[in-house]
Design a protein around this motif. Sequence first.
Motif, PDB file in Angstrom:
ATOM      1  N   ARG A 148     -10.517 -45.710  -6.325  1.00 38.91           N
ATOM      2  CA  ARG A 148     -11.607 -45.128  -7.109  1.00 38.91           C
ATOM      3  C   ARG A 148     -12.518 -44.325  -6.185  1.00 38.91           C
ATOM      4  NH1 ARG A 148     -10.114 -50.003  -9.202  1.00 38.91           N
ATOM      5  NH2 ARG A 148     -10.419 -50.457 -11.407  1.00 38.91           N
ATOM      6  N   ILE A 149     -12.934 -43.148  -6.627  1.00 39.61           N
ATOM      7  CA  ILE A 149     -13.807 -42.321  -5.790  1.00 39.61           C
ATOM      8  C   ILE A 149     -15.163 -42.992  -5.583  1.00 39.61           C
ATOM      9  CG2 ILE A 149     -14.153 -40.839  -7.860  1.00 39.61           C
ATOM     10  CD1 ILE A 149     -14.823 -39.833  -4.241  1.00 39.61           C
ATOM     11  N   VAL A 150     -15.633 -43.710  -6.588  1.00 39.69           N
ATOM     12  CA  VAL A 150     -16.774 -44.627  -6.415  1.00 39.69           C
ATOM     13  C   VAL A 150     -16.329 -45.988  -6.935  1.00 39.69           C
ATOM     14  CG1 VAL A 150     -18.786 -43.109  -6.439  1.00 39.69           C
ATOM     15  CG2 VAL A 150     -17.661 -43.679  -8.608  1.00 39.69           C
ATOM     16  N   ARG A 165     -14.902 -56.655 -13.969  1.00 41.83           N
ATOM     17  CA  ARG A 165     -14.731 -56.235 -12.568  1.00 41.83           C
ATOM     18  C   ARG A 165     -16.093 -55.892 -11.976  1.00 41.83           C
ATOM     19  NH1 ARG A 165     -14.006 -51.494  -9.525  1.00 41.83           N
ATOM     20  NH2 ARG A 165     -12.646 -51.760  -7.719  1.00 41.83           N
ATOM     21  N   ILE A 175     -20.801 -53.673 -12.769  1.00 43.80           N
ATOM     22  CA  ILE A 175     -20.374 -54.834 -13.567  1.00 43.80           C
ATOM     23  C   ILE A 175     -19.757 -54.259 -14.842  1.00 43.80           C
ATOM     24  CG2 ILE A 175     -22.854 -55.228 -14.019  1.00 43.80           C
ATOM     25  CD1 ILE A 175     -22.121 -58.083 -14.854  1.00 43.80           C
ATOM     26  N   VAL A 225     -19.609 -50.637 -19.276  1.00 43.27           N
ATOM     27  CA  VAL A 225     -19.490 -50.266 -17.860  1.00 43.27           C
ATOM     28  C   VAL A 225     -20.897 -50.062 -17.289  1.00 43.27           C
ATOM     29  CG1 VAL A 225     -18.233 -48.804 -16.243  1.00 43.27           C
ATOM     30  CG2 VAL A 225     -17.421 -49.014 -18.590  1.00 43.27           C
ATOM     31  N   GLY A 226     -21.422 -51.104 -16.660  1.00 43.64           N
ATOM     32  CA  GLY A 226     -22.814 -51.053 -16.218  1.00 43.64           C
ATOM     33  C   GLY A 226     -22.979 -51.351 -14.740  1.00 43.64           C
ATOM     34  N   PHE A 275     -30.740 -45.236 -13.319  1.00 42.83           N
ATOM     35  CA  PHE A 275     -29.805 -44.553 -12.435  1.00 42.83           C
ATOM     36  C   PHE A 275     -30.532 -43.486 -11.619  1.00 42.83           C
ATOM     37  CE2 PHE A 275     -25.779 -42.309 -11.387  1.00 42.83           C
ATOM     38  CZ  PHE A 275     -25.117 -43.403 -10.847  1.00 42.83           C
ATOM     39  N   MET A 335     -26.478 -51.745 -19.031  1.00 42.15           N
ATOM     40  CA  MET A 335     -25.662 -50.588 -19.425  1.00 42.15           C
ATOM     41  C   MET A 335     -26.446 -49.287 -19.245  1.00 42.15           C
ATOM     42  SD  MET A 335     -23.084 -52.136 -19.787  1.00 42.15           S
ATOM     43  CE  MET A 335     -23.934 -53.579 -20.363  1.00 42.15           C
ATOM     44  N   PHE A 337     -11.624 -48.696 -16.821  1.00 40.05           N
ATOM     45  CA  PHE A 337     -12.762 -48.754 -17.746  1.00 40.05           C
ATOM     46  C   PHE A 337     -13.183 -47.343 -18.139  1.00 40.05           C
ATOM     47  CE2 PHE A 337     -13.053 -52.578 -15.129  1.00 40.05           C
ATOM     48  CZ  PHE A 337     -13.232 -53.564 -16.087  1.00 40.05           C
ATOM     49  N   LEU A 367     -26.469 -38.268 -19.107  1.00 40.38           N
ATOM     50  CA  LEU A 367     -25.605 -38.880 -18.098  1.00 40.38           C
ATOM     51  C   LEU A 367     -24.420 -39.560 -18.788  1.00 40.38           C
ATOM     52  CD1 LEU A 367     -26.022 -38.981 -15.033  1.00 40.38           C
ATOM     53  CD2 LEU A 367     -26.790 -41.315 -15.315  1.00 40.38           C
ATOM     54  N   ARG A 380     -20.349 -38.988 -18.558  1.00 43.69           N
ATOM     55  CA  ARG A 380     -19.436 -40.097 -18.243  1.00 43.69           C
ATOM     56  C   ARG A 380     -18.307 -40.183 -19.260  1.00 43.69           C
ATOM     57  NH1 ARG A 380     -22.394 -45.526 -17.889  1.00 43.69           N
ATOM     58  NH2 ARG A 380     -20.646 -46.189 -16.600  1.00 43.69           N
ATOM     59  N   GLN A 428      -8.960 -41.821 -14.632  1.00 42.23           N
ATOM     60  CA  GLN A 428      -7.812 -42.740 -14.815  1.00 42.23           C
ATOM     61  C   GLN A 428      -6.504 -41.957 -14.742  1.00 42.23           C
ATOM     62  OE1 GLN A 428      -9.042 -45.270 -14.257  1.00 42.23           O
ATOM     63  NE2 GLN A 428     -11.013 -45.381 -15.299  1.00 42.23           N
TER      64      GLN A 428
HETATM   65 FE1  HDE Z   1     -19.522 -44.432 -12.993  1.00 44.24          FE
HETATM   66  N1  HDE Z   1     -17.680 -43.791 -12.460  1.00 44.24           N
HETATM   67  N2  HDE Z   1     -20.144 -42.516 -13.186  1.00 44.24           N
HETATM   68  N3  HDE Z   1     -21.450 -45.031 -13.414  1.00 44.24           N
HETATM   69  N4  HDE Z   1     -18.973 -46.321 -12.775  1.00 44.24           N
HETATM   70  C1  HDE Z   1     -16.648 -44.555 -12.131  1.00 44.24           C
HETATM   71  O1  HDE Z   1     -14.467 -44.302 -12.940  1.00 44.24           O
HETATM   72  C2  HDE Z   1     -19.330 -41.441 -13.233  1.00 44.24           C
HETATM   73  C3  HDE Z   1     -22.501 -44.231 -13.748  1.00 44.24           C
HETATM   74  C4  HDE Z   1     -19.705 -47.430 -13.068  1.00 44.24           C
HETATM   75  O2  HDE Z   1     -14.793 -51.413 -12.045  1.00 44.24           O
HETATM   76  C5  HDE Z   1     -15.357 -43.799 -11.982  1.00 44.24           C
HETATM   77  O3  HDE Z   1     -12.683 -45.680 -13.071  1.00 44.24           O
HETATM   78  C6  HDE Z   1     -20.088 -40.245 -13.533  1.00 44.24           C
HETATM   79  C7  HDE Z   1     -23.556 -44.992 -14.329  1.00 44.24           C
HETATM   80  C8  HDE Z   1     -18.933 -48.619 -12.774  1.00 44.24           C
HETATM   81  O4  HDE Z   1     -13.397 -49.788 -12.452  1.00 44.24           O
HETATM   82  C9  HDE Z   1     -15.763 -42.369 -12.326  1.00 44.24           C
HETATM   83  C10 HDE Z   1     -21.385 -40.656 -13.669  1.00 44.24           C
HETATM   84  C11 HDE Z   1     -23.117 -46.290 -14.335  1.00 44.24           C
HETATM   85  C12 HDE Z   1     -17.703 -48.155 -12.316  1.00 44.24           C
HETATM   86  C13 HDE Z   1     -17.238 -42.508 -12.604  1.00 44.24           C
HETATM   87  C14 HDE Z   1     -21.410 -42.074 -13.460  1.00 44.24           C
HETATM   88  C15 HDE Z   1     -21.796 -46.295 -13.752  1.00 44.24           C
HETATM   89  C16 HDE Z   1     -17.757 -46.720 -12.337  1.00 44.24           C
HETATM   90  C17 HDE Z   1     -14.648 -44.014 -10.681  1.00 44.24           C
HETATM   91  C18 HDE Z   1     -22.606 -39.803 -13.961  1.00 44.24           C
HETATM   92  C19 HDE Z   1     -23.859 -47.544 -14.792  1.00 44.24           C
HETATM   93  C20 HDE Z   1     -16.538 -49.000 -11.827  1.00 44.24           C
HETATM   94  C21 HDE Z   1     -13.484 -44.920 -10.987  1.00 44.24           C
HETATM   95  C22 HDE Z   1     -22.495 -39.025 -15.119  1.00 44.24           C
HETATM   96  C23 HDE Z   1     -24.265 -47.548 -16.187  1.00 44.24           C
HETATM   97  C24 HDE Z   1     -15.644 -49.406 -12.956  1.00 44.24           C
HETATM   98  C25 HDE Z   1     -13.475 -45.044 -12.425  1.00 44.24           C
HETATM   99  C26 HDE Z   1     -14.515 -50.276 -12.448  1.00 44.24           C
HETATM  100  C27 HDE Z   1     -16.692 -45.902 -11.990  1.00 44.24           C
HETATM  101  C28 HDE Z   1     -17.976 -41.467 -12.975  1.00 44.24           C
HETATM  102  C29 HDE Z   1     -22.602 -42.828 -13.488  1.00 44.24           C
HETATM  103  C30 HDE Z   1     -21.047 -47.505 -13.578  1.00 44.24           C
HETATM  104  C31 HDE Z   1     -15.457 -41.319 -11.274  1.00 44.24           C
HETATM  105  C32 HDE Z   1     -19.529 -38.851 -13.644  1.00 44.24           C
HETATM  106  C33 HDE Z   1     -24.894 -44.454 -14.867  1.00 44.24           C
HETATM  107  C34 HDE Z   1     -19.370 -50.058 -12.939  1.00 44.24           C
HETATM  108  O5  HDE Z   1     -15.122 -41.922 -13.474  1.00 44.24           O
END
Ligand code: HDE
Length: 701
Positions: free
Chosen positions: A86-88, A126, A146, A160-161, A167, A234, A352, A368, A372, A380
């Motif tokens: 995962r990139i993040v 996860r 989380i 997906v939080g 943020f 969330m 997710f 935001l 997402r 994915q």
């Molecule tokens: Fe994510 N985020 N995110 N994020 N994020 C990913 O999806 C992204 C944001 C969060 O255990 C990626 O499957 C964008 C907020 C969690 O697999 C990716 C933006 C919140 C996880 C991605 C956000 C999150 C991810 C990377 C801004 C909290 C891990 C791998 C618009 C509410 C899920 C993946 C896991 C993962 C994109 C901002 C939570 C790249 C573009 C806000 C918990 O799709």
Amino acid sequence: MASKKPSGAPSRASGAATAARETRGNADELHQLAGDQHPPLTTNQGVPLSDDQNSLRPSPRGPTLLEDFILREKITHFDHERIPERIVHARGSAAHGYFELTRSLKKYTRAKVLTEVGKKTPLFTRFSTVAGGAGSIDTPRDARGIAVKLYTSEGNWDLVGINFPVFFIQDAMKFPDLVHALKMEPDRGYPQAASAHDTFWDYISLTPESLHAVTWLMSDRGIPRSLRMMEGFMIHSFRLLAEDGSSTFVKFHWRPKLGLQSTIWDETVKITGADPDYHRRDLFESIQRGAFPEWELAVQLFSQEQADAFPFDHLDPTKLIPEELVPLTVIGRMVLDRWPDNFFAETEQVAFCPSHLVPGIDFSNDPLLQGRLFSYLDTQLSRLGSPNFHQLPINAPKCPFANLQRDAQMQMQSPKGRVSYEPNSLSSDTPRETPAGFMHAAEATESGRKGRLRAESFADHYSQASRFYRSQTKPEQAHIASAFVFELSKVETVQVREAMVGHLRHVDEDLAVRVANGLALSPMPPAPPARVAPVDLPLSPALQLIGKMKDTLKGRMVGILIHDGSDATTIKALRKAVEAAGAAVQIVAPKVGGAILSNGKKMPADGQLAGTPSVFFDAVAVVLSEEAARQLTGESAAKDFVSDAFAHLKAIAADPGAQALLKVAGVKKDAGVIDAADPKAFVAAAKTRQWAREPKIRMLP
Ligand code: HDE
């Protein structure tokens, strides 16, 4: 490689038989060592193997033959074992469990998962860090993901939080910039899993909307004690849709049953060295012990009219709705009770997407969230390599699912019949739309002029950050200030440090002064112009971490340091009291085999002293004979065990024999230093950190 017999080699007629005997002989020997009750090992085509120890060669010391299809299959598969991480959120740990609804939201939604009280919905959760790679540490200063996949009877719902309710940015367009700034710097490839470097703070100093989330990151919420002891949010507003089509806004919160706990920065640094898998191990071991991690699911429900009256825009993901303004209603619980069978198949391959919703729930216009909705599906496809990722067992819904999408890489299904389109009249059993299906809220859209826009109502970047800081207890405020000092001290570019202190002046002048002093920065840099002047908001004690700690030792871990001659009765009484309080005990000794106690019996250790420092425990007891304590004054791991426990504000129980060790470790008597003969007092003290001790042992900014 060659397949030709080298000239001068011994005759292969008997040689082949010898080689076969040699290899079987080798395999037989191994199997004798390991026990031989196993089913046959096969290739991926089901061909049984007679030898999995040696590759095919024409002579014992000869080359390897190209025709060794068994070797090639095995190595090729191995070469492709990794998928793009995962990139993040690359570093993650997960568990199975269930969600049980305790209060129906029938008035607000038709989602069965939120209306069928008592029903248990299976789920997979996860947890993750954000910045580091998959092999990085569990305990950096970072937000924690989380992500919960609920396999509901109406399809999968992914929540997906993260463990902050706000943020760093307001528009999805900025996510790649934020992440690039946070990740290791691209020329040098470090630091890994750390925000304490120039590019991160450079970006933040130019992005005032991030100030609120950054203040959360600098708080002790950024260094949680355990995944089991943190909240989940969330962030965005969602909508609940009732049967009659009416809609209500909702924010979802996970609240840990064990309450919140964090670490001390110095402690977390030491945990990182002693056990990079600290959180993963803690989650695994607590499930193995039967101490199942549990969270309440709570909601904040509010109408459009209420939202219109808020002094901030709830669609802005850098803002939270204080619990004092819209109280939380607990509606259910999540229990994690099963460790994955296979890390890769489940934790790594789980996918997710915030766009995975079920009928009765809908998105809001949070910009935001809107971004997402695109990003996760896209990621994915690149990570799992096929639009059929939903067919992997961990991702597949547990309710029936069918449509007319077909083929693509790694198709696992083999649909029958000639029809793969609709409408059609040639097949009576192809799936069709249903009036009970998913519907969006029939929301009236605002009219306006198209453009790359940011709502004016998003412009106040400081007031909520200021409320967050001012609502904290004194120790928490001190930790926020010292975290800023630590991070900015790692920033080489002086103007970035200055710019950050300038922003902090809008958050809180006292915080800015503390940080400036900690950096030896003078004169005080000016505050940058603020688009909207910050206002004083009412304090929100619900934002504290210390305020959300529970008066309990449940789910925690106590270490007892022993050595030869330790008093058996004291150890027994301490263990009994700690376990009665719902915590677990680990025995630490200079030798892992254990120590001979005062009663002449050997007590095995759970951990050897050098590899089991006190940073692993919430509180420690030191039970030693005078002779053993004297010996251990010459052992730095023993001194560190005690002095770290003291510096990390933990309760320490010690018996009279242990005093020599406490003395060399610099322990000064206070309310958290307890006589080991009083296990009740020890348990009471162990429930919390000794905050009053901190100013005596650490120079806080
Ligand atoms: Fe994510 N985020 N995110 N994020 N994020 C990913 O999806 C992204 C944001 C969060 O255990 C990626 O499957 C964008 C907020 C969690 O697999 C990716 C933006 C919140 C996880 C991605 C956000 C999150 C991810 C990377 C801004 C909290 C891990 C791998 C618009 C509410 C899920 C993946 C896991 C993962 C994109 C901002 C939570 C790249 C573009 C806000 C918990 O799709």
